[in-house]
Motif scaffolding. Sequence first.
Motif, PDB file in Angstrom:
ATOM      1  N   GLY A 248       0.814  -1.207   0.000  1.00 40.49           N
ATOM      2  CA  GLY A 248       0.000   0.000   0.000  1.00 40.49           C
ATOM      3  C   GLY A 248       0.844   1.251   0.000  1.00 40.49           C
ATOM      4  N   LEU A 249       1.988   1.213   0.688  1.00 36.48           N
ATOM      5  CA  LEU A 249       2.880   2.369   0.696  1.00 36.48           C
ATOM      6  C   LEU A 249       3.461   2.621  -0.689  1.00 36.48           C
ATOM      7  CD1 LEU A 249       4.385   4.533   2.320  1.00 36.48           C
ATOM      8  CD2 LEU A 249       6.142   2.836   2.809  1.00 36.48           C
ATOM      9  N   ARG A 250       3.797   1.570  -1.403  1.00 39.83           N
ATOM     10  CA  ARG A 250       4.316   1.748  -2.772  1.00 39.83           C
ATOM     11  C   ARG A 250       3.265   2.398  -3.669  1.00 39.83           C
ATOM     12  NH1 ARG A 250       8.942  -1.566  -3.779  1.00 39.83           N
ATOM     13  NH2 ARG A 250       8.953  -0.544  -5.817  1.00 39.83           N
ATOM     14  N   LEU A 251       2.028   1.936  -3.554  1.00 38.15           N
ATOM     15  CA  LEU A 251       0.953   2.535  -4.349  1.00 38.15           C
ATOM     16  C   LEU A 251       0.682   3.972  -3.935  1.00 38.15           C
ATOM     17  CD1 LEU A 251      -1.562  -0.462  -4.446  1.00 38.15           C
ATOM     18  CD2 LEU A 251      -0.100   0.337  -6.304  1.00 38.15           C
ATOM     19  N   ALA A 252       0.687   4.223  -2.634  1.00 40.79           N
ATOM     20  CA  ALA A 252       0.431   5.574  -2.134  1.00 40.79           C
ATOM     21  C   ALA A 252       1.515   6.541  -2.589  1.00 40.79           C
ATOM     22  CB  ALA A 252       0.333   5.558  -0.605  1.00 40.79           C
ATOM     23  N   THR A 253       2.752   6.083  -2.627  1.00 44.87           N
ATOM     24  CA  THR A 253       3.855   6.934  -3.064  1.00 44.87           C
ATOM     25  C   THR A 253       3.673   7.387  -4.500  1.00 44.87           C
ATOM     26  OG1 THR A 253       5.367   5.809  -1.542  1.00 44.87           O
ATOM     27  CG2 THR A 253       6.347   7.015  -3.368  1.00 44.87           C
ATOM     28  N   THR A 254       3.339   6.453  -5.376  1.00 46.96           N
ATOM     29  CA  THR A 254       3.131   6.788  -6.785  1.00 46.96           C
ATOM     30  C   THR A 254       1.919   7.690  -6.966  1.00 46.96           C
ATOM     31  OG1 THR A 254       4.089   4.656  -7.423  1.00 46.96           O
ATOM     32  CG2 THR A 254       2.791   5.825  -9.076  1.00 46.96           C
ATOM     33  N   ALA A 255       0.811   7.366  -6.283  1.00 44.76           N
ATOM     34  CA  ALA A 255      -0.403   8.160  -6.419  1.00 44.76           C
ATOM     35  C   ALA A 255      -0.197   9.590  -5.927  1.00 44.76           C
ATOM     36  CB  ALA A 255      -1.544   7.497  -5.651  1.00 44.76           C
ATOM     37  N   ALA A 256       0.501   9.742  -4.807  1.00 41.07           N
ATOM     38  CA  ALA A 256       0.737  11.079  -4.269  1.00 41.07           C
ATOM     39  C   ALA A 256       1.576  11.923  -5.215  1.00 41.07           C
ATOM     40  CB  ALA A 256       1.413  10.975  -2.899  1.00 41.07           C
ATOM     41  N   LEU A 257       2.590  11.323  -5.835  1.00 40.93           N
ATOM     42  CA  LEU A 257       3.436  12.077  -6.760  1.00 40.93           C
ATOM     43  C   LEU A 257       2.669  12.474  -8.017  1.00 40.93           C
ATOM     44  CD1 LEU A 257       6.222  13.192  -7.431  1.00 40.93           C
ATOM     45  CD2 LEU A 257       6.795  10.977  -8.427  1.00 40.93           C
ATOM     46  N   LEU A 258       1.891  11.546  -8.566  1.00 38.07           N
ATOM     47  CA  LEU A 258       1.113  11.853  -9.767  1.00 38.07           C
ATOM     48  C   LEU A 258       0.122  12.991  -9.523  1.00 38.07           C
ATOM     49  CD1 LEU A 258       0.366   8.253 -11.122  1.00 38.07           C
ATOM     50  CD2 LEU A 258       1.885   9.957 -12.132  1.00 38.07           C
TER      51      LEU A 258
END
Length: 288
Positions: A211-221
């Motif tokens: 979930g942290l990996r997904l959250a990192t990408t989503a937050a940057l986008l």
Amino acid sequence: MTSQLEAGAQAPAAAAHRQRAARHRPPANGPAGRLKMRLLQAATVVGFLALWELFARTPTAAKADMPGALESLGRLGELLLTGKYWAALGSTTGSWAVALTASIVMGVPAGLAIGRSRKVFDSTKWSIDFLRTIPSVAFIPLALLLMGRTQAMVIVVAVIPAVWPLVIQAIYAGQQADPMLGRVARSFRLTLADRIRYVLAPDVLAFIWPGLRLATTAALLVTVSAELIGGSRGIGSEIMNAQIYNRSATLYAWVLTACFLGLLINAVLAVLQRKLLWWHPSLRGKQR
């Protein structure tokens, strides 16, 4: 009959030979395997840049005023020497970091609390499924009306897509937690800090990390998108300015900056994953 007996006698010898060969064969994830992987990755990048350069020379790309890879990378090199570049990069990185931290602080405890209680999970399941399907960019106009073209607006909008993967994975962590570990910790009279460090954190982190990996990408986008649409200072606003003034090479240079920033963040997360989850079976096999 004789040939069958000979074949049966030779089978153990052949199996032993294969086992010896397998023991002496260098592992795929050893130094040679990692070097081969790095070379393939570098070749892929070079091939992509070559295709980009070739396509930029076609009539279709010329009509769209599309710059080539060499021109875009050259413009990126020029921007690296300016303070404006680092100010925009720092603004985007700061907004992303604050949004991701806020998502972790809010999402992980909330998800664990929901996952530990069956009644709370049943009562919130529909609401979570509904809210997390709303596109985060739909909140940008509302955030602009309430907060204006500010960095706070970017952070709030970036938190929305980043918090849901953490909540979902934390719910799974709460549901799959082994109560026996808590009993063992109490029987050994571990302190609260030791329980969190040696019992709770390893058990929860394995679930929360995807979930942290997904959250990192989503937050940057969404950070870059909010800056682009809302006009707040950062990489997104620089992309919009380059588009308005028809500076194609500058536009692609800022797009490459966003790509490189995402790759750097992903590389840092990969290193942290090997450090924090070294005990996980999926990583122990890679470290042999």
